[in-house]
Design a protein around this motif. Structure first.
Motif, PDB file in Angstrom:
ATOM      1  N   SER A  20       0.723  -1.182  -0.039  1.00  0.00           N
ATOM      2  CA  SER A  20       0.012  -0.037   0.018  1.00  0.00           C
ATOM      3  C   SER A  20       0.896   1.253  -0.022  1.00  0.00           C
ATOM      4  CB  SER A  20      -1.066   0.102   1.363  1.00  0.00           C
ATOM      5  OG  SER A  20      -1.807  -1.206   1.168  1.00  0.00           O
ATOM      6  N   VAL A  21       2.343   0.986   0.239  1.00  0.00           N
ATOM      7  CA  VAL A  21       2.846   2.232   0.383  1.00  0.00           C
ATOM      8  C   VAL A  21       3.022   2.952  -1.031  1.00  0.00           C
ATOM      9  CG1 VAL A  21       5.267   3.270   0.509  1.00  0.00           C
ATOM     10  CG2 VAL A  21       4.557   1.364   2.273  1.00  0.00           C
ATOM     11  N   PRO A  22       2.598   4.135  -1.304  1.00  0.00           N
ATOM     12  CA  PRO A  22       2.768   4.867  -2.460  1.00  0.00           C
ATOM     13  C   PRO A  22       4.364   4.844  -3.240  1.00  0.00           C
ATOM     14  CG  PRO A  22       1.426   6.164  -1.058  1.00  0.00           C
ATOM     15  CD  PRO A  22       2.129   5.215  -0.286  1.00  0.00           C
ATOM     16  N   GLY A  23       4.314   5.231  -4.438  1.00  0.00           N
ATOM     17  CA  GLY A  23       5.517   5.637  -4.858  1.00  0.00           C
ATOM     18  C   GLY A  23       6.443   6.595  -4.201  1.00  0.00           C
ATOM     19  N   GLN A  24       7.785   6.326  -3.822  1.00  0.00           N
ATOM     20  CA  GLN A  24       8.143   7.572  -3.117  1.00  0.00           C
ATOM     21  C   GLN A  24       9.551   7.965  -3.994  1.00  0.00           C
ATOM     22  OE1 GLN A  24       7.370   8.226   0.342  1.00  0.00           O
ATOM     23  NE2 GLN A  24       5.673   7.383  -0.479  1.00  0.00           N
ATOM     24  N   ARG A  25       9.499   7.803  -5.139  1.00  0.00           N
ATOM     25  CA  ARG A  25      10.594   8.394  -6.076  1.00  0.00           C
ATOM     26  C   ARG A  25      10.669   9.915  -5.845  1.00  0.00           C
ATOM     27  NH1 ARG A  25      13.970   5.793  -8.998  1.00  0.00           N
ATOM     28  NH2 ARG A  25      12.329   3.847  -9.127  1.00  0.00           N
ATOM     29  N   GLY A  26      11.897  10.400  -5.759  1.00  0.00           N
ATOM     30  CA  GLY A  26      12.061  11.887  -5.625  1.00  0.00           C
ATOM     31  C   GLY A  26      12.197  12.485  -4.303  1.00  0.00           C
ATOM     32  N   ARG A  27      11.783  11.518  -3.191  1.00  0.00           N
ATOM     33  CA  ARG A  27      11.725  11.826  -1.877  1.00  0.00           C
ATOM     34  C   ARG A  27      12.748  11.412  -1.027  1.00  0.00           C
ATOM     35  NH1 ARG A  27       6.106  10.681   1.070  1.00  0.00           N
ATOM     36  NH2 ARG A  27       6.314  13.084   1.486  1.00  0.00           N
ATOM     37  N   VAL A  28      12.991  12.202   0.038  1.00  0.00           N
ATOM     38  CA  VAL A  28      14.348  11.910   0.979  1.00  0.00           C
ATOM     39  C   VAL A  28      13.777  11.552   2.131  1.00  0.00           C
ATOM     40  CG1 VAL A  28      16.445  12.757   1.721  1.00  0.00           C
ATOM     41  CG2 VAL A  28      15.728  13.428  -0.539  1.00  0.00           C
ATOM     42  N   ALA A  29      14.256  10.367   2.806  1.00  0.00           N
ATOM     43  CA  ALA A  29      13.624   9.853   3.914  1.00  0.00           C
ATOM     44  C   ALA A  29      15.022   9.712   4.884  1.00  0.00           C
ATOM     45  CB  ALA A  29      13.014   8.524   3.833  1.00  0.00           C
ATOM     46  N   VAL A  30      15.152  10.015   6.057  1.00  0.00           N
ATOM     47  CA  VAL A  30      16.079   9.821   7.062  1.00  0.00           C
ATOM     48  C   VAL A  30      15.455   9.017   8.207  1.00  0.00           C
ATOM     49  CG1 VAL A  30      17.688  10.937   8.952  1.00  0.00           C
ATOM     50  CG2 VAL A  30      17.130  12.034   6.611  1.00  0.00           C
ATOM     51  N   VAL A  31      15.982   7.884   8.634  1.00  0.00           N
ATOM     52  CA  VAL A  31      15.345   6.973   9.365  1.00  0.00           C
ATOM     53  C   VAL A  31      16.424   6.454  10.285  1.00  0.00           C
ATOM     54  CG1 VAL A  31      14.423   4.682   9.690  1.00  0.00           C
ATOM     55  CG2 VAL A  31      14.187   5.836   7.538  1.00  0.00           C
ATOM     56  N   THR A  32      16.107   7.097  11.805  1.00  0.00           N
ATOM     57  CA  THR A  32      17.049   6.772  12.856  1.00  0.00           C
ATOM     58  C   THR A  32      17.064   5.237  13.284  1.00  0.00           C
ATOM     59  OG1 THR A  32      15.481   6.874  14.780  1.00  0.00           O
ATOM     60  CG2 THR A  32      16.755   9.032  13.399  1.00  0.00           C
ATOM     61  N   GLY A  33      18.054   4.547  13.703  1.00  0.00           N
ATOM     62  CA  GLY A  33      18.157   3.255  14.226  1.00  0.00           C
ATOM     63  C   GLY A  33      17.752   2.323  13.041  1.00  0.00           C
ATOM     64  N   ALA A  34      18.343   2.531  11.756  1.00  0.00           N
ATOM     65  CA  ALA A  34      17.646   1.638  10.752  1.00  0.00           C
ATOM     66  C   ALA A  34      18.574   0.453  10.321  1.00  0.00           C
ATOM     67  CB  ALA A  34      17.427   2.655   9.406  1.00  0.00           C
ATOM     68  N   ASN A  35      19.476   0.157  11.214  1.00  0.00           N
ATOM     69  CA  ASN A  35      20.320  -1.073  10.932  1.00  0.00           C
ATOM     70  C   ASN A  35      19.669  -2.410  11.172  1.00  0.00           C
ATOM     71  OD1 ASN A  35      20.891  -0.365  13.477  1.00  0.00           O
ATOM     72  ND2 ASN A  35      22.789  -1.673  13.454  1.00  0.00           N
ATOM     73  N   THR A  36      18.660  -2.371  12.115  1.00  0.00           N
ATOM     74  CA  THR A  36      18.138  -3.702  12.622  1.00  0.00           C
ATOM     75  C   THR A  36      16.632  -3.288  12.740  1.00  0.00           C
ATOM     76  OG1 THR A  36      18.623  -3.126  14.965  1.00  0.00           O
ATOM     77  CG2 THR A  36      19.965  -4.903  13.711  1.00  0.00           C
ATOM     78  N   GLY A  37      15.865  -4.458  12.905  1.00  0.00           N
ATOM     79  CA  GLY A  37      14.387  -4.159  13.404  1.00  0.00           C
ATOM     80  C   GLY A  37      13.440  -3.428  12.700  1.00  0.00           C
ATOM     81  N   LEU A  38      12.712  -2.681  13.565  1.00  0.00           N
ATOM     82  CA  LEU A  38      11.652  -1.855  12.654  1.00  0.00           C
ATOM     83  C   LEU A  38      12.282  -0.892  11.732  1.00  0.00           C
ATOM     84  CD1 LEU A  38       9.519  -1.447  15.841  1.00  0.00           C
ATOM     85  CD2 LEU A  38       9.059  -2.861  14.046  1.00  0.00           C
ATOM     86  N   GLY A  39      13.347  -0.283  12.145  1.00  0.00           N
ATOM     87  CA  GLY A  39      14.119   0.810  11.387  1.00  0.00           C
ATOM     88  C   GLY A  39      14.473   0.186  10.183  1.00  0.00           C
ATOM     89  N   TYR A  40      15.059  -1.018  10.248  1.00  0.00           N
ATOM     90  CA  TYR A  40      15.774  -1.559   9.012  1.00  0.00           C
ATOM     91  C   TYR A  40      14.431  -2.003   8.070  1.00  0.00           C
ATOM     92  CZ  TYR A  40      17.571  -5.118   5.845  1.00  0.00           C
ATOM     93  OH  TYR A  40      17.806  -5.932   4.674  1.00  0.00           O
ATOM     94  N   GLU A  41      13.334  -2.441   8.563  1.00  0.00           N
ATOM     95  CA  GLU A  41      12.136  -2.693   7.802  1.00  0.00           C
ATOM     96  C   GLU A  41      11.487  -1.505   7.005  1.00  0.00           C
ATOM     97  OE1 GLU A  41      11.413  -5.512   6.643  1.00  0.00           O
ATOM     98  OE2 GLU A  41      12.715  -6.779   8.149  1.00  0.00           O
ATOM     99  N   THR A  42      11.300  -0.647   8.009  1.00  0.00           N
ATOM    100  CA  THR A  42      10.949   0.717   7.334  1.00  0.00           C
ATOM    101  C   THR A  42      11.859   1.466   6.411  1.00  0.00           C
ATOM    102  OG1 THR A  42       9.897   1.335   9.586  1.00  0.00           O
ATOM    103  CG2 THR A  42      10.384   3.227   8.175  1.00  0.00           C
ATOM    104  N   ALA A  43      13.086   1.447   6.688  1.00  0.00           N
ATOM    105  CA  ALA A  43      13.998   2.075   5.583  1.00  0.00           C
ATOM    106  C   ALA A  43      13.997   1.044   4.276  1.00  0.00           C
ATOM    107  CB  ALA A  43      15.473   2.200   6.124  1.00  0.00           C
ATOM    108  N   LYS A  44      13.889  -0.053   4.328  1.00  0.00           N
ATOM    109  CA  LYS A  44      13.948  -0.928   3.273  1.00  0.00           C
ATOM    110  C   LYS A  44      12.753  -0.822   2.455  1.00  0.00           C
ATOM    111  CE  LYS A  44      14.108  -5.974   2.487  1.00  0.00           C
ATOM    112  NZ  LYS A  44      12.873  -6.268   1.981  1.00  0.00           N
ATOM    113  N   ALA A  45      11.551  -0.715   3.091  1.00  0.00           N
ATOM    114  CA  ALA A  45      10.343  -0.571   2.157  1.00  0.00           C
ATOM    115  C   ALA A  45      10.403   0.623   1.604  1.00  0.00           C
ATOM    116  CB  ALA A  45       9.105  -0.546   3.098  1.00  0.00           C
TER     117      ALA A  45
END
Length: 315
Positions: free
Chosen positions: A9-34
């Protein structure tokens, strides 16, 4: 999109910039990956750069790494400077990193570890990056809270750093309640600008490393029951992803799992505890947080407090 909001359901994010803290494992990793899979340029803001680079290598898309240690305001300042030097805009700031039920200890700046990491570090980072977001229509700050904000939780202004006594559960509750109060006060201040929105999310009970510091009496039963009552980090990340990307999401809203007691399930709009909506406490916490971190936001207090009904201001 219906009730069962999923990763697709996540819309296309092309052209957008996202900063995710704590993104090397767990929830942050899955958020950043998606987000990366949907086309966003993603920065993993992590304490361990080596682990961050390993995580980035496992992702598809434009993914880079920025050193960030939320237990140090000097590191937060340096990370913000690093991001500002290479980014001219930020569409999504996902305040995901956190610690839970740690033994009594302090950050490098002398703050109680859970309050200092979960709230004050993200408060400072957001304030230092916000002017890269204010010119960007549809930009969002999403802060990850927890159902723990309901458990023995209050903002202890008379002893914020737990110097007189310490309860790891109550201190965690304070930090997660602070995450929500920060979100609601931030949204009040952002509303007049009409470009950036502040939202919150919680993952329910997800099988991540976050609970590794839990008391033994809690951790052992959870280990046995985990397959029955927890959900995967990918599912736990969905409320954050919905708050960050659902076009229908509004500033001041809070997303969590839709199942019983918000433990697991597909994400939906939820409400937080009654005390989390107390505007006077939100405003006092904001003032104290500015004093403790030395960070002043480029926005003034204005507007109305978000309400438990979920009515809010669209980004």
């Amino acid at each position: 999109m219906g009730e069962k909001w999923t990763k697709s359901s996540v819309p296309g994010q092309r052209g957008r910039v996202a900063v995710v803290t704590g993104a090397n494992t767990g929830l942050g990793y899955e958020t950043a990956k998606a987000l990366a899979e949907r086309g966003a340029s993603v920065v993993l803001a992590v304490r361990d750069v080596g682990k961050g680079e390993q995580a980035a290598a496992r992702m598809t898309g434009d993914v880079t790494v920025q050193a960030l240690d939320l237990t140090s305001l000097d590191s937060v300042q340096a990370a913000a400077a690093g991001l500002r030097s290479r980014l001219d805009r930020i569409d999504l700031l996902i305040n995901n990193a956190g610690v839970m039920y740690t033994p009594k200890q302090t950050t490098r700046d002398g703050f109680e570890m859970q309050f200092g990491t979960n709230h004050l570090g993200h408060f400072a980072l957001t304030g230092l990056l916000l002017d890269l977001m204010l010119p960007v229509p549809g930009s969002r700050v999403v802060t990850v809270s927890s159902t723990g904000h309901r458990i023995r939780a209050a903002i202890h202004f008379d002893d914020l750093q737990w110097e007189r006594s310490y309860s790891r559960v109550a201190a965690y509750g304070q930090s997660k309640l602070a995450n929500l109060m920060f979100t609601y006060e931030l949204q009040r201040r952002l509303a007049p600008h009409g470009t950036t929105a502040a939202l919150a999310a919680h993952p329910g009970l997800s099988s991540t490393e976050l609970a590794r510091n839990s008391p033994t009496a809690f951790r052992l039963p959870l280990t046995w029951l985990a397959p029955l009552i927890t959900q995967t980090p990918a599912m736990g990340a969905l409320p954050t992803l919905r708050a960050a990307t659902d076009p229908a999401a509004l500033g001041g809203q809070y997303y969590g799992p839709g199942g019983r007691n918000e433990i697991k399930g597909h994400p939906r709009l939820v409400t937080s505890s009654p005390q989390s909506y107390e505007a006077a406490v939100q405003q006092r916490l904001w003032a104290v947080s500015e004093d403790l971190t030395g960070v002043r936001f480029p926005i003034a207090a204005s507007g109305q407090s978000p309400s438990p009904s979920g009515s809010a201001t669209a980004p």
